[in-house]
Design a protein around this motif. Structure first.
Motif, PDB file in Angstrom:
ATOM      1  N   ILE A  42      36.883  42.257  -3.730  1.00  0.00           N
ATOM      2  CA  ILE A  42      35.885  43.163  -3.136  1.00  0.00           C
ATOM      3  C   ILE A  42      34.901  43.555  -4.228  1.00  0.00           C
ATOM      4  N   GLY A  43      33.618  43.458  -3.919  1.00  0.00           N
ATOM      5  CA  GLY A  43      32.581  43.854  -4.872  1.00  0.00           C
ATOM      6  C   GLY A  43      32.321  45.344  -4.752  1.00  0.00           C
ATOM      7  N   VAL A  44      33.091  46.136  -5.504  1.00  0.00           N
ATOM      8  CA  VAL A  44      33.044  47.599  -5.362  1.00  0.00           C
ATOM      9  C   VAL A  44      31.634  48.130  -5.655  1.00  0.00           C
ATOM     10  N   SER A  45      31.047  47.695  -6.774  1.00  0.00           N
ATOM     11  CA  SER A  45      29.712  48.220  -7.108  1.00  0.00           C
ATOM     12  C   SER A  45      28.649  47.660  -6.164  1.00  0.00           C
ATOM     13  N   ARG A  46      28.810  46.400  -5.720  1.00  0.00           N
ATOM     14  CA  ARG A  46      27.825  45.849  -4.782  1.00  0.00           C
ATOM     15  C   ARG A  46      27.819  46.619  -3.453  1.00  0.00           C
ATOM     16  N   ILE A  47      28.999  47.139  -3.047  1.00  0.00           N
ATOM     17  CA  ILE A  47      29.083  47.887  -1.792  1.00  0.00           C
ATOM     18  C   ILE A  47      28.103  49.064  -1.790  1.00  0.00           C
ATOM     19  N   VAL A  48      27.957  49.710  -2.941  1.00  0.00           N
ATOM     20  CA  VAL A  48      27.087  50.886  -3.020  1.00  0.00           C
ATOM     21  C   VAL A  48      25.651  50.487  -2.656  1.00  0.00           C
ATOM     22  N   ALA A  49      25.182  49.393  -3.244  1.00  0.00           N
ATOM     23  CA  ALA A  49      23.825  48.918  -2.950  1.00  0.00           C
ATOM     24  C   ALA A  49      23.730  48.437  -1.504  1.00  0.00           C
ATOM     25  N   ALA A  50      24.757  47.722  -1.044  1.00  0.00           N
ATOM     26  CA  ALA A  50      24.730  47.179   0.324  1.00  0.00           C
ATOM     27  C   ALA A  50      24.664  48.302   1.353  1.00  0.00           C
ATOM     28  N   HIS A 102      19.030  53.774   5.197  1.00  0.00           N
ATOM     29  CA  HIS A 102      17.971  54.484   4.472  1.00  0.00           C
ATOM     30  C   HIS A 102      16.796  54.724   5.419  1.00  0.00           C
ATOM     31  N   ASP A 103      15.904  55.617   5.023  1.00  0.00           N
ATOM     32  CA  ASP A 103      14.636  55.778   5.735  1.00  0.00           C
ATOM     33  C   ASP A 103      13.540  56.044   4.714  1.00  0.00           C
ATOM     34  N   ALA A 104      12.372  56.445   5.185  1.00  0.00           N
ATOM     35  CA  ALA A 104      11.237  56.610   4.274  1.00  0.00           C
ATOM     36  C   ALA A 104      11.517  57.688   3.220  1.00  0.00           C
ATOM     37  N   ASN A 105      12.405  58.613   3.532  1.00  0.00           N
ATOM     38  CA  ASN A 105      12.664  59.706   2.590  1.00  0.00           C
ATOM     39  C   ASN A 105      13.786  59.428   1.606  1.00  0.00           C
ATOM     40  N   GLY A 106      14.520  58.351   1.838  1.00  0.00           N
ATOM     41  CA  GLY A 106      15.576  58.039   0.868  1.00  0.00           C
ATOM     42  C   GLY A 106      16.828  57.467   1.501  1.00  0.00           C
ATOM     43  N   ILE A 107      17.916  57.677   0.783  1.00  0.00           N
ATOM     44  CA  ILE A 107      19.223  57.144   1.183  1.00  0.00           C
ATOM     45  C   ILE A 107      19.801  57.995   2.312  1.00  0.00           C
ATOM     46  N   ILE A 108      20.589  57.368   3.191  1.00  0.00           N
ATOM     47  CA  ILE A 108      21.330  58.146   4.197  1.00  0.00           C
ATOM     48  C   ILE A 108      22.787  57.700   4.096  1.00  0.00           C
ATOM     49  N   TRP A 109      23.566  58.368   3.271  1.00  0.00           N
ATOM     50  CA  TRP A 109      24.940  57.898   3.043  1.00  0.00           C
ATOM     51  C   TRP A 109      25.806  58.017   4.284  1.00  0.00           C
ATOM     52  N   PRO A 110      26.616  56.987   4.553  1.00  0.00           N
ATOM     53  CA  PRO A 110      27.731  57.193   5.480  1.00  0.00           C
ATOM     54  C   PRO A 110      28.611  58.275   4.830  1.00  0.00           C
ATOM     55  N   SER A 111      29.159  59.165   5.634  1.00  0.00           N
ATOM     56  CA  SER A 111      29.846  60.339   5.112  1.00  0.00           C
ATOM     57  C   SER A 111      30.860  60.021   4.005  1.00  0.00           C
ATOM     58  N   ALA A 112      31.636  58.951   4.202  1.00  0.00           N
ATOM     59  CA  ALA A 112      32.728  58.662   3.261  1.00  0.00           C
ATOM     60  C   ALA A 112      32.244  58.285   1.869  1.00  0.00           C
ATOM     61  N   MET A 113      30.989  57.850   1.753  1.00  0.00           N
ATOM     62  CA  MET A 113      30.489  57.394   0.457  1.00  0.00           C
ATOM     63  C   MET A 113      29.563  58.390  -0.208  1.00  0.00           C
ATOM     64  N   ALA A 114      29.191  59.443   0.506  1.00  0.00           N
ATOM     65  CA  ALA A 114      28.175  60.359  -0.005  1.00  0.00           C
ATOM     66  C   ALA A 114      28.654  61.037  -1.289  1.00  0.00           C
ATOM     67  N   PRO A 115      27.742  61.261  -2.237  1.00  0.00           N
ATOM     68  CA  PRO A 115      28.150  61.960  -3.470  1.00  0.00           C
ATOM     69  C   PRO A 115      28.696  63.344  -3.136  1.00  0.00           C
TER      70      PRO A 115
END
Ligand code: ATP
Ligand code: MG
Length: 565
Positions: free
Chosen positions: A442-450, A456-469
């Motif tokens: 599993i590409g752990v770091s690639r998942i973040v970019a994927a 995302h939208d024009a204002n930025g990232i929209i994290w799925p809840s489980a991955m949000a900082p």
């Protein structure tokens, strides 16, 4: 956590060296910083996300019965000589020397090291089956590192390796890993598909990739409308073509003075592109080979490489082409070559009648070509092309194409490494038996970019809840330094945390516009504003990251909303 005590550094400007949205947003949000080509530092913000992904991967691997260990990132040459991969792996392998001139490589993967561990640790069938995994840095000297952590040189991978005595155990564990991966990507909140992958020399459906679906993905994926058939285009197969019709036209030589491509020739002759044939000149262990695909198709190099005699083939040089066909590129064809050649026809080409090929003479093509009449039947007929949108699938459906980002790969390896390294255990009868292996990445770091490519939208990232900082940002607006507001914000933070929500307090004292822009850019799913007005009214201003507008809620309603996700 309070943002005033954290390191957050965002920028408004889109970095001009970043092509993909995920790369742009990761830089703008300050999640990663480039050190050198393909090498990135994960900032405290980025690391929070990476660790969340890692934690879910670890939990589900443990739940699936795999056992975690940790192997070195530096591996000795001798082990790679044993597997035969020191020479074979190619330039992706970063080779290094220590002060004693001993050679090592930086781990691109760990089959050799785990097989060495297994041959020393496992001695009896009673210890099997077993699945060892690690979450560890890998290095691959990628020819084109790009898109930030999507294709970097150093990256974080979860790699697991299972050991078995019996083939059916391997199949069972492969399915177990398939189920674990499905849980992992579901929990991460990603839209994904498992697809059949090319499994190299091993063949069959012993290999599947997990892809996050995204238009920007590097891989083309094929799906059937009639079943759940899904495959990487590298491996996808369309239905057999209809039988070849009888010849209807006479052979004729046509002048094509400047027309070199199939498109140009089809346009000049006023015929369908599907009736033209592309000739690809190659050199293989059998010498000069002409591979033929229809003008509207592309050769699939992996499939062509699997045709008998074609392993390791390369493109022919102009001199080799001239020698065997007597012509320059642009007008090549299988009819009357200068020398005897081998011809491999794609199944669709073998099923054509009255087609057009190059005449092996500059400025000419021949039309009305028919197998058996104008040239011998092909030496080999095989599926050597990429499927295209609209192809008939083997199950009767239609092939649809989509793009994906490979985030995982599961693979039934069989005995190759265990055989090469002599990893055996005593079986039930007391005989030494070579173990079978599976491997699962599993590409752990690639998942973040994927995940960002997909969300995302024009204002930025929209994290799925489980991955949000953080799941919730409490934004404190308190320009007058009102103690009641500070108190309300801090006690809300405490209550959110007590309720099991990962919350952060934005107490940086920014103006609302700048603060909200940051919180949106870094993709926090829930925003709660605590202000003087709200404290007076006993309400909080709540807004979900994807919502159109904010609403004022009392505390009970707020918690209800947050609990609902
Ligand atoms: P790719 O086809 O993308 O180069 P791969 O098939 O070579 O990947 P595997 O050997 O299957 O990769 O490695 C397991 C996983 O590691 C991949 O599914 C992918 O998610 C991740 N990965 C591979 N190479 C990179 C890279 N250069 N940067 C980030 N992640 C990577
Ligand atoms: Mg792969």
């Amino acid at each position: 956590m309070r943002l005033s005590q954290f390191h957050l550094r965002t920028t408004k400007e889109t970095p001009n060296d970043a092509e993909l949205v995920s790369h742009q947003l990761m830089l703008r949000a300050g999640m990663i910083r480039k050190l050198a080509s393909g090498l990135y530092t994960w900032s405290p913000l980025g690391l929070r996300v990476l660790r969340k992904v890692e934690a879910i991967v670890r939990e589900e691997m443990n739940r699936a019965g795999a056992i975690e260990l940790l192997m070195p990132t530096i591996q000795p040459r001798e082990l790679w000589e044993e597997s035969g991969r020191w020479a074979k792996f190619g330039p992706q392998l970063l080779k290094i020397k220590d002060r004693k001139e001993q050679e090592f490589c930086y781990a691109p993967t760990a089959e050799e090291v785990i097989t060495d561990f297994a041959r020393n640790e496992l001695s009896s069938y009673k210890q099997l089956p077993v699945n060892f995994y690690q979450i560890q840095t890998k290095f691959r000297d990628e020819i084109r590192p790009r898109f930030g952590v999507m294709r970097s040189r150093e990256f974080l991978m979860k790699d697991a390796y299972s050991f078995h005595l019996h083939a059916d155990d391997l199949v069972r564990e492969y399915r177990n890993m398939h189920a674990a991966y499905t849980r992992i990507f579901t929990r991460l909140g990603l839209e994904f598909r498992a697809v059949l992958a090319d499994s190299g020399a091993i063949g069959g459906d012993a290999s599947q990739e997990f892809h996050v679906l995204a238009g920007s993905g590097e891989d083309a994926l094929a799906f059937s409308t009639a079943s759940d058939y899904a495959a990487n285009v590298e491996a996808a197969i369309a239905a057999e073509p209809a039988p070849r019709p009888a010849p209807g036209e006479a052979l004729r030589r046509v002048e094509t003075p400047t027309q070199k491509t199939c498109e140009e020739v089809a346009a000049l002759l006023g015929i369908a592109l599907q009736r033209t044939v592309k000739s690809i000149a190659t050199m293989s262990e059998d010498g000069f080979v002409l591979a033929l695909v229809r003008g509207d198709h592309e050769v699939n190099e992996i499939k062509l490489g699997k045709v008998a005699g074609m392993a390791g083939y390369r493109m022919a040089t102009e001199a080799e082409i001239l020698e065997h066909l007597g012509s320059q590129p642009g007008f090549l064809g299988p009819v009357k070559p200068a020398k005897a050649i081998r011809v491999i026809a794609d199944r669709e080409v073998a099923a054509l009648a009255d087609f057009v090929v190059g005449a092996n003479e500059a400025g000419f093509h021949i039309a009305g070509v028919n197998w058996g009449r104008d040239l011998p039947e092909p030496d080999a007929v095989a599926d050597i092309r990429n499927v295209v949108e609209g192809d008939l699938a083997a199950d009767g459906g239609q092939i649809k194409l989509a793009r994906g980002i490979e985030v995982g790969h599961i693979f039934q390896l069989g005995k190759q490494y265990a055989q090469a390294l002599g990893a055996t255990v005593l079986d039930e009868t007391g005989k030494a038996a070579v173990m079978s292996m599976g491997c699962y990445g599993i590409g752990v770091s690639r998942i973040v970019a994927a995940a960002i490519e997909q969300n995302h939208d024009a204002n930025g990232i929209i994290w799925p809840s489980a991955m949000a900082p953080w799941q919730v940002a409490v934004c404190m607006i308190n320009p007058k330094g009102d103690a009641a507001v500070t108190e309300a914000a801090q006690s809300l933070l405490g209550e959110l945390q007590a309720a099991g929500l990962d919350a952060v307090l934005d107490d940086r004292g920014l103006r609302p516009g700048a603060m909200f822009a940051d919180i949106e850019l870094i993709g926090i799913p829930h925003r709660v504003v605590v202000s003087e007005r709200g404290v007076a009214a006993g309400t909080f201003e709540y807004r979900a990251r994807r919502a159109e507008a904010a609403e004022n809620l009392d505390k009970a309603a707020l918690f209800e909303r947050l609990r609902a996700g």
